[in-house]
Design a protein around this motif. Sequence first.
Motif, short mmCIF file in Angstrom:
data_model
loop_
_atom_site.label_atom_id
_atom_site.label_comp_id
_atom_site.label_asym_id
_atom_site.label_seq_id
_atom_site.Cartn_x
_atom_site.Cartn_y
_atom_site.Cartn_z
N GLN A 500 12.88 15.65 -7.89
CA GLN A 500 14.12 15.63 -8.67
C GLN A 500 13.95 14.76 -9.91
N SER A 501 13.07 13.74 -9.82
CA SER A 501 12.80 12.85 -10.96
C SER A 501 11.73 13.40 -11.88
N GLY A 502 11.24 14.61 -11.59
CA GLY A 502 10.24 15.24 -12.44
C GLY A 502 8.83 14.77 -12.18
N ILE A 503 8.52 14.32 -10.95
CA ILE A 503 7.21 13.76 -10.62
C ILE A 503 6.60 14.51 -9.45
N ILE A 504 5.32 14.87 -9.57
CA ILE A 504 4.55 15.44 -8.47
C ILE A 504 3.67 14.33 -7.92
N HIS A 505 3.76 14.06 -6.61
CA HIS A 505 2.97 12.98 -6.02
C HIS A 505 1.49 13.29 -6.05
N ARG A 506 1.12 14.49 -5.66
CA ARG A 506 -0.24 15.02 -5.78
C ARG A 506 -1.22 14.54 -4.72
N ASP A 507 -0.80 13.57 -3.87
CA ASP A 507 -1.70 13.10 -2.82
C ASP A 507 -0.91 12.72 -1.58
N VAL A 508 -0.02 13.63 -1.15
CA VAL A 508 0.79 13.41 0.06
C VAL A 508 -0.11 13.54 1.28
N LYS A 509 -0.19 12.49 2.08
CA LYS A 509 -0.99 12.50 3.30
C LYS A 509 -0.55 11.34 4.17
N THR A 510 -0.92 11.36 5.45
CA THR A 510 -0.43 10.35 6.39
C THR A 510 -0.97 8.96 6.08
N THR A 511 -2.12 8.86 5.40
CA THR A 511 -2.62 7.53 5.04
C THR A 511 -1.86 6.93 3.87
N ASN A 512 -1.05 7.72 3.18
CA ASN A 512 -0.22 7.22 2.08
C ASN A 512 1.23 7.06 2.49
N ILE A 513 1.52 7.20 3.78
CA ILE A 513 2.88 6.99 4.30
C ILE A 513 2.86 5.72 5.14
N LEU A 514 3.41 4.63 4.61
CA LEU A 514 3.45 3.35 5.30
C LEU A 514 4.70 3.26 6.17
N VAL A 515 4.63 2.48 7.24
CA VAL A 515 5.81 2.26 8.09
C VAL A 515 5.95 0.77 8.38
N ASP A 516 7.21 0.30 8.40
CA ASP A 516 7.44 -1.09 8.75
C ASP A 516 7.58 -1.22 10.27
N LYS A 517 7.97 -2.41 10.74
CA LYS A 517 8.01 -2.65 12.18
C LYS A 517 9.08 -1.83 12.90
N SER A 518 10.07 -1.35 12.16
CA SER A 518 11.08 -0.47 12.77
C SER A 518 10.79 0.99 12.45
N PHE A 519 9.56 1.28 11.97
CA PHE A 519 9.07 2.63 11.67
C PHE A 519 9.89 3.31 10.56
N GLN A 520 10.36 2.49 9.59
CA GLN A 520 10.98 3.05 8.40
C GLN A 520 9.88 3.35 7.38
N VAL A 521 10.00 4.48 6.68
CA VAL A 521 8.92 4.99 5.83
C VAL A 521 8.94 4.37 4.44
#
Length: 709
Positions: A500-521
């Motif tokens: 929506q902001s006009g940006i393509i991430h281009r490298d979406v993968k599970t190693t680029n998805i961080l989670v905190d101690k309550s598993f918030q992304v």
Amino acid sequence: MNHRLDLTPSLFALTVVLATVIHFPVLRCQKTRPYDICRQSVKCGNIQLEYPFWGSDRPAYCGHPGFQLTCQSDVPELVYKSVNYRVLDTDSSTQTITIARNDLWTNDCPEYLHNTTYNSTLFNGDNFDQQNISLYYKCDTNIPGGISVPAGHRFSCNVNNTQSDSYFYLTNLISPNIANFFVLCDSYITVPVNQSSAARLATSGASRSDLSSALTAGFNLQWTANDDECEQCIQSDGQCGSNSTSPDLFACYCTSGNFSLTCNNVGESGGSSKTSSLSIVLPIVGAVIAGVGIGWAIFVCRQRRKKRTINEASAAQTESKAILTKFSSKRLTSDDSNFTSSIPSFPTPRTSETSREFGKSSYFGAQVFTYEELEIATDNFNNSREIGDGGFGTVYYGKLLDGREVAVKRLYENNFKRMEQFMNEVKILTGLDHDHLVKLYGCTSKRSRELLLVYEYIPNGTVADHLHGKLANSSSSLFSWSVRFNIAIQTADAIAYLHQSGIIHRDVKTTNILVDKSFQVKVADFGLSRLFQNVTHVSTAPQGTPGYVDPEYYQCYHLTDKSDVYSFGVVLVELISSLQAVDTSRHRLDINLANMAVTKIQNHKLDELVDKSIGFETNGQVRRTTALVAELAFRCLQQQKDMRPTMKEVLETLQGIQNDDLNTQKPEVVDIVVDDGGLLKGQHTEPASPESGITNKLVASSVPNSSSG
């Protein structure tokens, strides 16, 4: 001393003026006008160097800044981004140049691998009927069954003193199966070849000699360099060139002087006699002004340098005392038991220092850190503090003096695109604000000894760590299906916000998805991201991580927001299966997880894909939502981008599943089939009792079935 300082600029200015006046008549008599020099072409081998080209004995002001050639053993070479190109032919009438890769001229196994790149604002290769050929190096010697690669397309290369198999293939003829095999190769490059060479290489009988012929035949580019201005200049009997003081500006060199457009605009000055007088007087006046200006500048600079030296010495002494006082009065300890060293931090850089480093650059809206304070915050980048190692740099844990825990990314020095990635990530992240995107606290100056990015610290690792990495065993009981489902929704929310902001991430993968101690992304790593308006071009080198790259982008080199959708589809399958996106230890047909998932779903064998630990066989609600998420993943993994949903639609579908909007009756019976168009459709029947299990054509017959009556 003061009198000497005041007189020095004046004496210097007077010297410049006298030298200019004395030598000016001599310079006039020598007749070394740019017009005379630039009208003489220089020959290198069989190539005539004319505008816009320059180099060898042809000065830079006779050409365009982007067209420098060197003459090596009667062979003109064009250098661009560490790659040397041999110039085989030029045609000024059509503004066409034929070039070939110098590193591939005599050896198709180069020591250093570089993709074929050129400045698209100066050169255009789209007007010629030519194709890209991909060369894959250090590949697996065993070709999986079902994959057919012509024997002649394989050749041997010595890589690091080891003989290995390499392959060449026309890029647009690479099928998905062959692409899956080439994923196993260590590296590859792409090189354009002309159409006649491409026709030979497309045949099954193509050999290594055909490859060598194609590489030495070269490819064509059409140049663009101030075409309209140069044509007008030539029509007015002038010679095209560049402004000697501002090379990016066009200059028209004429017998009567130098002009910005054409020789005809001399008439506006009142005739040739007046112009001749002006051509003598103006340089003298300019020399006088320049001399006075230089003298004054020297004086001012010396005064400012002296004042700045005094101020900085005083400030440094004050900072040193403050830091020593803190260390002597209080021993800092880390709150995190994983780290034992104390992490002090330097004070935030002064505003004057920040503005001096960056001016008013729009790239830097974040705090500017000094290298020294981040070096101390990370205990001199201690290996024990390393928390991640990505494609562009290593990430370290750090703690600032103000108590903030941070993650410091240290970009690799041998990455020649690191400045572009550094500025790209800062520019994008400083303009974003979303709960599920990692926050950028700041960065070092681009003139710092190293490029460092400072993010908020997310303490619970990545989704990949919990699915199949170092935390998989310890967190298996916590990483339930409901947690994974929430991760899918939050990640989709973040990517939809980017789009929506006009940006393509281009490298979406599970190693680029961080989670905190309550598993918030927190979605991270924007080094490859691009703005929509910057991705309409066709790239010569698709970038991304094997297993996540959109196959249409891989084949056509055209990046769109649907490329992120495909990558997110792989993430959904990982959440369902706990398997890695690429795993060479699996069966040869299942090495690529996306292909494996599509096959399992099409053959109604979802149970063979799902991680049993999430309760798929024992919990009816988990079975229902898992099947619906699998359906969504199937849609995201379609080969053609137009068949995939948008990220907004993906997010709405996941929220609908969560809110039971897709099935208000909450049935236990889900019948998902594949229609003729290749998409999954959910056909829901009347609910059955919880004890009777679930009828699901995606689930194997080993799961108890019930009547769908």
